[in-house]
Design a protein around this motif. Structure first.
Motif, PDB file in Angstrom:
ATOM      1  N   PHE A  24      93.922 -98.458  53.087  1.00 42.82           N
ATOM      2  CA  PHE A  24      93.250 -99.484  54.102  1.00 42.82           C
ATOM      3  C   PHE A  24      93.876 -99.645  55.391  1.00 42.82           C
ATOM      4  N   PRO A  25      93.045 -99.688  56.464  1.00 40.01           N
ATOM      5  CA  PRO A  25      93.496 -99.860  57.863  1.00 40.01           C
ATOM      6  C   PRO A  25      94.694-101.036  57.902  1.00 40.01           C
ATOM      7  N   SER A  26      95.789-100.696  58.572  1.00 39.18           N
ATOM      8  CA  SER A  26      96.804-101.692  58.723  1.00 39.18           C
ATOM      9  C   SER A  26      96.441-102.960  59.767  1.00 39.18           C
ATOM     10  N   PRO A  27      97.027-104.050  59.802  1.00 32.84           N
ATOM     11  CA  PRO A  27      96.640-105.145  60.746  1.00 32.84           C
ATOM     12  C   PRO A  27      96.715-104.685  62.404  1.00 32.84           C
ATOM     13  N   GLU A  28      97.819-103.708  62.306  1.00 38.16           N
ATOM     14  CA  GLU A  28      97.703-102.972  63.799  1.00 38.16           C
ATOM     15  C   GLU A  28      96.508-102.223  64.011  1.00 38.16           C
ATOM     16  N   GLU A  29      96.178-101.436  63.170  1.00 39.30           N
ATOM     17  CA  GLU A  29      94.986-100.514  63.423  1.00 39.30           C
ATOM     18  C   GLU A  29      93.842-101.470  63.663  1.00 39.30           C
ATOM     19  N   PHE A  30      93.572-102.590  62.891  1.00 34.23           N
ATOM     20  CA  PHE A  30      92.489-103.381  62.995  1.00 34.23           C
ATOM     21  C   PHE A  30      92.572-104.129  64.288  1.00 34.23           C
ATOM     22  N   THR A  31      93.730-104.580  64.615  1.00 31.61           N
ATOM     23  CA  THR A  31      93.807-105.222  66.017  1.00 31.61           C
ATOM     24  C   THR A  31      93.566-104.061  67.309  1.00 31.61           C
ATOM     25  N   ALA A  32      94.136-102.875  67.271  1.00 38.11           N
ATOM     26  CA  ALA A  32      93.800-102.124  68.131  1.00 38.11           C
ATOM     27  C   ALA A  32      92.089-101.759  68.425  1.00 38.11           C
ATOM     28  N   CYS A  33      91.588-101.583  67.060  1.00 32.10           N
ATOM     29  CA  CYS A  33      90.122-101.357  67.214  1.00 32.10           C
ATOM     30  C   CYS A  33      89.295-102.480  67.567  1.00 32.10           C
ATOM     31  N   LEU A  34      89.606-103.686  67.146  1.00 33.80           N
ATOM     32  CA  LEU A  34      88.799-105.019  67.501  1.00 33.80           C
ATOM     33  C   LEU A  34      88.995-105.185  69.053  1.00 33.80           C
ATOM     34  N   ALA A  35      90.145-104.733  69.539  1.00 32.56           N
ATOM     35  CA  ALA A  35      90.389-104.713  71.197  1.00 32.56           C
ATOM     36  C   ALA A  35      89.688-103.892  71.969  1.00 32.56           C
ATOM     37  N   GLU A  36      89.335-102.732  71.087  1.00 31.82           N
ATOM     38  CA  GLU A  36      88.424-101.642  71.755  1.00 31.82           C
ATOM     39  C   GLU A  36      87.052-102.014  71.862  1.00 31.82           C
ATOM     40  N   VAL A  37      86.639-102.323  70.644  1.00 30.04           N
ATOM     41  CA  VAL A  37      85.096-102.365  70.494  1.00 30.04           C
ATOM     42  C   VAL A  37      84.578-103.718  71.128  1.00 30.04           C
ATOM     43  N   LEU A  38      85.636-104.702  70.932  1.00 27.74           N
ATOM     44  CA  LEU A  38      85.008-105.775  71.379  1.00 27.74           C
ATOM     45  C   LEU A  38      85.493-106.280  72.839  1.00 27.74           C
ATOM     46  N   ALA A  39      86.075-105.325  73.550  1.00 27.45           N
ATOM     47  CA  ALA A  39      86.735-105.363  75.071  1.00 27.45           C
ATOM     48  C   ALA A  39      87.734-106.906  75.000  1.00 27.45           C
ATOM     49  N   LEU A  40      88.479-106.732  74.091  1.00 27.44           N
ATOM     50  CA  LEU A  40      89.499-107.986  73.990  1.00 27.44           C
ATOM     51  C   LEU A  40      90.884-107.475  74.395  1.00 27.44           C
ATOM     52  N   ASP A  41      91.710-108.461  75.004  1.00 29.17           N
ATOM     53  CA  ASP A  41      92.916-108.227  75.237  1.00 29.17           C
ATOM     54  C   ASP A  41      93.980-108.145  74.196  1.00 29.17           C
ATOM     55  N   ASP A  42      95.076-107.335  73.966  1.00 23.43           N
ATOM     56  CA  ASP A  42      95.686-106.953  72.592  1.00 23.43           C
ATOM     57  C   ASP A  42      96.091-108.468  72.060  1.00 23.43           C
ATOM     58  N   ALA A  43      96.478-109.381  73.034  1.00 22.32           N
ATOM     59  CA  ALA A  43      96.928-110.586  72.338  1.00 22.32           C
ATOM     60  C   ALA A  43      95.783-111.498  71.742  1.00 22.32           C
ATOM     61  N   SER A  44      94.572-111.439  72.418  1.00 21.25           N
ATOM     62  CA  SER A  44      93.581-112.422  71.646  1.00 21.25           C
ATOM     63  C   SER A  44      92.989-111.483  70.572  1.00 21.25           C
ATOM     64  N   ALA A  45      92.948-110.089  70.538  1.00 17.67           N
ATOM     65  CA  ALA A  45      92.570-109.399  69.513  1.00 17.67           C
ATOM     66  C   ALA A  45      93.526-109.765  68.161  1.00 17.67           C
ATOM     67  N   GLY A  46      94.708-109.567  68.396  1.00 14.93           N
ATOM     68  CA  GLY A  46      95.830-109.909  67.403  1.00 14.93           C
ATOM     69  C   GLY A  46      95.788-111.489  66.741  1.00 14.93           C
ATOM     70  N   GLN A  47      95.356-112.176  67.468  1.00 16.79           N
ATOM     71  CA  GLN A  47      95.071-113.772  67.033  1.00 16.79           C
ATOM     72  C   GLN A  47      93.821-113.676  66.090  1.00 16.79           C
ATOM     73  N   VAL A  48      92.835-112.853  66.501  1.00 13.45           N
ATOM     74  CA  VAL A  48      91.638-113.069  65.838  1.00 13.45           C
ATOM     75  C   VAL A  48      92.014-112.346  64.527  1.00 13.45           C
ATOM     76  N   VAL A  49      92.726-111.228  64.584  1.00 13.72           N
ATOM     77  CA  VAL A  49      92.792-110.333  63.251  1.00 13.72           C
ATOM     78  C   VAL A  49      93.468-111.403  62.196  1.00 13.72           C
ATOM     79  N   ARG A  50      94.661-112.162  63.039  1.00  8.61           N
ATOM     80  CA  ARG A  50      95.554-112.753  62.029  1.00  8.61           C
ATOM     81  C   ARG A  50      94.686-114.064  61.169  1.00  8.61           C
ATOM     82  N   ARG A  51      93.812-114.415  62.120  1.00  3.62           N
ATOM     83  CA  ARG A  51      92.866-115.466  61.536  1.00  3.62           C
ATOM     84  C   ARG A  51      92.054-115.189  60.579  1.00  3.62           C
TER      85      ARG A  51
END
Length: 222
Positions: A24-51
């Motif tokens: 299963f994708p790791s939180p880091e993979e999830f974060t990187a993908c979310l940042a790319e697909v939704l055009a988010l900065d890494d910090a915001s993507a990380g916060q969204v993934v943690r939530r």
């Protein structure tokens, strides 16, 4: 063909009907993908993934807790950061972030799929019950891509929100109907088989590398 004894056979999805070639994708993979697909900065993507992952994983850790819907969690987390997105964008982000866009990650377990088809062909009812992170619409898309036989009449995908395995409410929900016998087919003793057996269901354990569905043979004949 009429069935003398109404039977419903419920199949687990992951590691039963669908096998995974990679973890299963790791939180880091999830974060990187979310940042790319939704055009988010890494910090915001990380916060969204943690939530999102934190809420789902907390629910998963409590057998009686209802699982929150993944789409609603992602939508709320983005709105909190003043970065709302339309539903198609949210679904595309989850599709990629959870590995479904990788066509080599998941595969159909052919013996289980064949058993599903033969059971339905004998006039019995086939259903799906899956603890998952992908919302129902995306789960259906994944199953269609994998060519899962279209013989099931109902599914409970827990990422849409509600009770999940091993909660008895999830089994009662998917087992609704005038059936005299209910059968659970899955790989996990803890989340699939033991809770179903506690409700009086028959159970069939599937070992993903060596699936043996021979105990289901009486339902569909030689």
């Amino acid at each position: 063909m009429p069935v003398a004894v109404p039977v419903v056979v419920v199949f687990d999805c992951f590691d039963t009907l669908v096998t995974s070639r990679r973890p299963f994708p790791s939180p880091e993979e999830f974060t990187a993908c979310l940042a790319e697909v939704l055009a988010l900065d890494d910090a915001s993507a990380g916060q969204v993934v943690r939530r999102v992952l934190g809420a789902v994983q907390a629910a998963m850790a409590d057998p009686s807790a209802l699982q929150p819907p993944t789409l609603a969690l992602l939508d709320a987390a983005l709105r909190e950061r003043a970065a709302p997105r339309e539903r198609p964008d949210l679904e595309r982000a989850l599709w990629h972030a959870l590995g479904a866009a990788d066509e080599d990650r998941y595969a159909l377990c052919e013996p289980v799929a064949e058993a599903m088809s033969r059971i339905a062909g004998a006039g019995h009812t086939v259903r799906l019950l899956s603890n998952c992170y992908l919302p129902g619409a995306l789960m259906r898309r994944l199953l269609e891509r994998l060519k899962v036989p279209d013989v099931w009449d109902r599914a409970v995908f827990t990422a849409d929100g509600g009770p999940k395995k091993p909660d008895a409410r999830a089994f009662r929900l998917i087992g609704e109907g005038p059936f005299e016998r209910r059968v659970m087919v899955g790989d996990s003793e803890e989340t699939d088989l033991a809770p179903a057996a506690a409700l009086g269901w028959d159970t069939v354990r599937v070992d993903p590398p060596r699936p043996d569905l021979s105990s289901l043979a009486p339902l569909f004949g030689p």
